[in-house]
Scaffold this motif. Sequence first.
Motif, PDB file in Angstrom:
ATOM      1  N   GLY A  27      -8.755   2.088   8.906  1.00 36.02           N
ATOM      2  CA  GLY A  27      -8.333   0.688   8.768  1.00 36.02           C
ATOM      3  C   GLY A  27      -6.851   0.558   8.461  1.00 36.02           C
ATOM      4  N   LEU A  28      -6.335   1.417   7.584  1.00 39.73           N
ATOM      5  CA  LEU A  28      -4.909   1.377   7.258  1.00 39.73           C
ATOM      6  C   LEU A  28      -4.053   1.748   8.472  1.00 39.73           C
ATOM      7  CD1 LEU A  28      -4.960   2.961   3.692  1.00 39.73           C
ATOM      8  CD2 LEU A  28      -4.595   0.555   4.307  1.00 39.73           C
ATOM      9  N   THR A  29      -4.557   2.657   9.290  1.00 41.66           N
ATOM     10  CA  THR A  29      -3.838   3.028  10.511  1.00 41.66           C
ATOM     11  C   THR A  29      -3.742   1.830  11.449  1.00 41.66           C
ATOM     12  OG1 THR A  29      -4.571   5.313  10.283  1.00 41.66           O
ATOM     13  CG2 THR A  29      -3.803   4.635  12.468  1.00 41.66           C
ATOM     14  N   ALA A  75     -12.658   6.893   6.529  1.00 40.52           N
ATOM     15  CA  ALA A  75     -13.064   5.529   6.889  1.00 40.52           C
ATOM     16  C   ALA A  75     -12.006   4.512   6.448  1.00 40.52           C
ATOM     17  CB  ALA A  75     -14.418   5.201   6.254  1.00 40.52           C
ATOM     18  N   ARG A  76     -11.480   4.660   5.237  1.00 42.94           N
ATOM     19  CA  ARG A  76     -10.442   3.758   4.739  1.00 42.94           C
ATOM     20  C   ARG A  76      -9.162   3.903   5.544  1.00 42.94           C
ATOM     21  NH1 ARG A  76      -7.982   5.950  -0.203  1.00 42.94           N
ATOM     22  NH2 ARG A  76      -7.016   7.168   1.445  1.00 42.94           N
ATOM     23  N   ASP A  77      -8.764   5.140   5.826  1.00 42.21           N
ATOM     24  CA  ASP A  77      -7.495   5.369   6.508  1.00 42.21           C
ATOM     25  C   ASP A  77      -7.509   4.910   7.958  1.00 42.21           C
ATOM     26  OD1 ASP A  77      -6.451   6.261   4.156  1.00 42.21           O
ATOM     27  OD2 ASP A  77      -6.048   8.303   4.833  1.00 42.21           O
ATOM     28  N   ASP A  82     -15.155   9.291   3.184  1.00 40.16           N
ATOM     29  CA  ASP A  82     -14.810   7.980   2.638  1.00 40.16           C
ATOM     30  C   ASP A  82     -13.321   7.680   2.821  1.00 40.16           C
ATOM     31  OD1 ASP A  82     -14.264  10.074   0.838  1.00 40.16           O
ATOM     32  OD2 ASP A  82     -14.530   8.810  -0.919  1.00 40.16           O
ATOM     33  N   VAL A  83     -12.499   8.682   2.634  1.00 48.18           N
ATOM     34  CA  VAL A  83     -11.056   8.511   2.802  1.00 48.18           C
ATOM     35  C   VAL A  83     -10.728   8.292   4.280  1.00 48.18           C
ATOM     36  CG1 VAL A  83      -8.805   9.588   2.411  1.00 48.18           C
ATOM     37  CG2 VAL A  83     -10.645   9.914   0.755  1.00 48.18           C
ATOM     38  N   CYS A 105      -5.422  10.652   9.897  1.00 52.76           N
ATOM     39  CA  CYS A 105      -6.800  10.429  10.363  1.00 52.76           C
ATOM     40  C   CYS A 105      -7.296  11.602  11.198  1.00 52.76           C
ATOM     41  CB  CYS A 105      -6.899   9.121  11.152  1.00 52.76           C
ATOM     42  SG  CYS A 105      -6.870   7.654  10.105  1.00 52.76           S
ATOM     43  N   MET A 137       0.829  -1.204   0.000  1.00 53.51           N
ATOM     44  CA  MET A 137       0.000   0.000   0.000  1.00 53.51           C
ATOM     45  C   MET A 137       0.862   1.252   0.000  1.00 53.51           C
ATOM     46  SD  MET A 137      -1.296   2.751   1.884  1.00 53.51           S
ATOM     47  CE  MET A 137      -0.808   2.347   3.547  1.00 53.51           C
TER      48      MET A 137
END
Length: 140
Positions: free
Chosen positions: A124-126, A120-122, A117-118, A101, A31
């Motif tokens: 999870g990546l965090t 929410a995704r970030d 939306d970004v 975040c 990623m």
Amino acid sequence: MDARRFADDVRDAAAFAPDAATVARVGLGLMLFAAGVHKLLDPAAWAVYVVEWLVPWLVVSPVAFMLVNGALEIGFGAAILADRYTALASAVAAVSLSATCLYLAAVFILEGGLFGDVLARDIGLTGLAWSVLLASLRGD
């Protein structure tokens, strides 16, 4: 096929799967590497995430900021993929994504739901980055 046999087959197959820490490390590394490459190829696409009130805080233009970040992300992503300096690289990713975040949450609140939306995704990546960091510190 009955449920018991299916469960046995899944357990047998799991014996050949890589461990979860490796999957998480490779996922985070890919990623970061991919995001870094894209930032170098199209920094303007990423610069849209810099809202007007943040611009004065940057010491360079939003596009230049993305180019610098892109180069750094490629390096940290490659380090994580190679499993070299994983603790350091994943710590940088975890702290950076946590700050991202917080920034996105502020934008979401102050700018009427922008970039939700970004965010929410970030989130999870965090969590993924912190997981890789903790696994690398444990020696997993």
